[in-house]
Design a protein around this motif. Structure first.
Motif, mmCIF file in Angstrom:
data_model
loop_
_atom_site.group_PDB
_atom_site.id
_atom_site.type_symbol
_atom_site.label_atom_id
_atom_site.label_comp_id
_atom_site.label_asym_id
_atom_site.label_seq_id
_atom_site.Cartn_x
_atom_site.Cartn_y
_atom_site.Cartn_z
ATOM 1 N N CYS A 38 60.065 -51.750 12.394
ATOM 2 C CA CYS A 38 58.926 -50.849 12.537
ATOM 3 C C CYS A 38 57.641 -51.667 12.423
ATOM 4 O O CYS A 38 57.532 -52.563 11.584
ATOM 5 N N LEU A 39 56.664 -51.376 13.236
ATOM 6 C CA LEU A 39 55.391 -52.080 13.240
ATOM 7 C C LEU A 39 54.356 -51.194 12.551
ATOM 8 O O LEU A 39 53.942 -50.183 13.102
ATOM 9 N N ILE A 40 53.959 -51.571 11.353
ATOM 10 C CA ILE A 40 53.064 -50.739 10.549
ATOM 11 C C ILE A 40 51.765 -51.486 10.306
ATOM 12 O O ILE A 40 51.766 -52.649 9.910
ATOM 13 N N ASP A 41 50.668 -50.814 10.546
ATOM 14 C CA ASP A 41 49.343 -51.361 10.288
ATOM 15 C C ASP A 41 48.719 -50.529 9.174
ATOM 16 O O ASP A 41 48.212 -49.427 9.415
ATOM 17 N N CYS A 42 48.768 -51.040 7.933
ATOM 18 C CA CYS A 42 48.316 -50.249 6.778
ATOM 19 C C CYS A 42 46.795 -50.095 6.779
ATOM 20 O O CYS A 42 46.056 -50.989 7.203
ATOM 21 N N ASP A 43 46.333 -48.953 6.271
ATOM 22 C CA ASP A 43 44.909 -48.708 6.129
ATOM 23 C C ASP A 43 44.324 -49.639 5.066
ATOM 24 O O ASP A 43 45.031 -50.174 4.211
ATOM 25 N N LYS A 44 43.008 -49.807 5.082
ATOM 26 C CA LYS A 44 42.337 -50.599 4.047
ATOM 27 C C LYS A 44 42.587 -49.962 2.681
ATOM 28 O O LYS A 44 42.604 -48.750 2.546
ATOM 29 N N GLY A 45 42.726 -50.808 1.679
ATOM 30 C CA GLY A 45 43.023 -50.309 0.335
ATOM 31 C C GLY A 45 44.511 -50.120 0.112
ATOM 32 O O GLY A 45 44.918 -49.613 -0.937
ATOM 33 N N HIS A 46 45.330 -50.531 1.098
ATOM 34 C CA HIS A 46 46.778 -50.426 1.006
ATOM 35 C C HIS A 46 47.403 -51.733 1.482
ATOM 36 O O HIS A 46 46.750 -52.555 2.121
ATOM 37 N N TYR A 47 48.653 -51.935 1.144
ATOM 38 C CA TYR A 47 49.348 -53.149 1.570
ATOM 39 C C TYR A 47 50.762 -52.790 2.034
ATOM 40 O O TYR A 47 51.326 -51.765 1.667
ATOM 41 N N TYR A 48 51.304 -53.674 2.847
ATOM 42 C CA TYR A 48 52.613 -53.437 3.451
ATOM 43 C C TYR A 48 53.714 -54.094 2.632
ATOM 44 O O TYR A 48 53.589 -55.235 2.195
ATOM 45 N N THR A 49 54.806 -53.372 2.413
ATOM 46 C CA THR A 49 55.979 -53.950 1.772
ATOM 47 C C THR A 49 57.212 -53.128 2.111
ATOM 48 O O THR A 49 57.183 -51.890 2.036
ATOM 49 N N ALA A 50 58.249 -53.790 2.545
ATOM 50 C CA ALA A 50 59.555 -53.174 2.804
ATOM 51 C C ALA A 50 59.457 -51.928 3.678
ATOM 52 O O ALA A 50 60.084 -50.903 3.420
#
Length: 242
Positions: A38-50
């Motif tokens: 899955c290709l996820i682009d997190c919003d500002k103030g958030h981070y990507y994990t698993a």
């Protein structure tokens, strides 16, 4: 029917990711395992994990996308979640150090010097001290000794600090100190100082020629009262040595 179910599952997955504050898309051959494709682009103030977008924790800031959380610099702290840039990291006040987690600021502990820029703490040397909240070690104050770089101890009457301010030493003969004086002082005129902390006046018919005992005014011999005090002092010193 199977195609419709498949599309429905993909739509539900995209909605779930949106709830996690990120934009969702899939590769052409993507299955439903968002940990792999899955290709996820997190919003500002958030981070990507698993496969998920999570809120940025305290002590960090998160620019968004797929970037990992970034820890606040040394000497700053951030007590809020979901912060997007380094401006969220506020400098610690004077006398404070940033905690290891950068989630807050801590007072520089007593007995240490603290470098806000490097985050290093160093214990004060013997003969120095530092109160809580002070960034620099100070020289031990007059009348006190600082044996371990932390605790201050006032010297007793009849004593004064050694030159290194690490322990108390007895006043030399012919001098005295009290709790009010910072160190040993010469015995005052017209008095004698047999023990380092008292200064009784010379008996009538005697005087003090710069020594710890009074002398008779009509000879170089000690007066009777001074002789008794001298004998008591010598006896006391002998007992201490034994």
């Amino acid at each position: 029917m199977l195609i419709e179910l498949w599309n429905r599952l993909r739509w539900m997955a995209s909605q779930k990711v949106k709830e996690l504050t990120g934009n969702f898309s899939t590769a052409a051959d993507c299955n439903m395992d968002c940990k792999t494709c899955c290709l996820i682009d997190c919003d500002k103030g958030h981070y990507y994990t698993a496969g998920n977008c999570l809120e940025c924790p305290v002590g960090f800031y998160c620019p968004g996308g797929r970037a990992a959380p970034r820890k606040c610099p040394v000497g700053t702290a951030n007590q809020l979640t979901a912060q997007a840039d380094i401006m969220a990291c506020q400098a610690c006040p004077d006398g404070y150090m940033s905690s290891e987690t950068r989630a807050g600021c801590l007072l520089c502990p007593d007995g240490y010097s603290c470098d806000q820029h490097s985050g290093l703490w160093k214990s004060c040397n013997p003969g120095q001290y530092s109160p809580e909240g002070e960034l620099e070690c100070r020289v031990c104050p007059q009348g006190y000794v600082c044996p371990d770089g932390r605790n201050r101890q006032h010297c007793s009457a009849g004593q004064e600090p050694d030159p290194n301010y690490t322990h108390c030493v007895t006043c030399a003969l012919g001098s005295l100190s009290t709790k009010e004086t910072p160190g040993c002082q010469p015995c005052p005129a017209g008095h004698f100082c047999p023990d380092g902390f008292t200064a009784p006046p010379c008996p009538a018919g005697s005087f003090k020629p710069g020594e710890q005992f009074c002398k008779s005014s009509d000879s170089s011999c000690l007066s009777d009262a001074a002789k008794e005090l001298q004998e008591e002092s010598l006896s006391s010193n002998t007992e201490l040595e034994i």
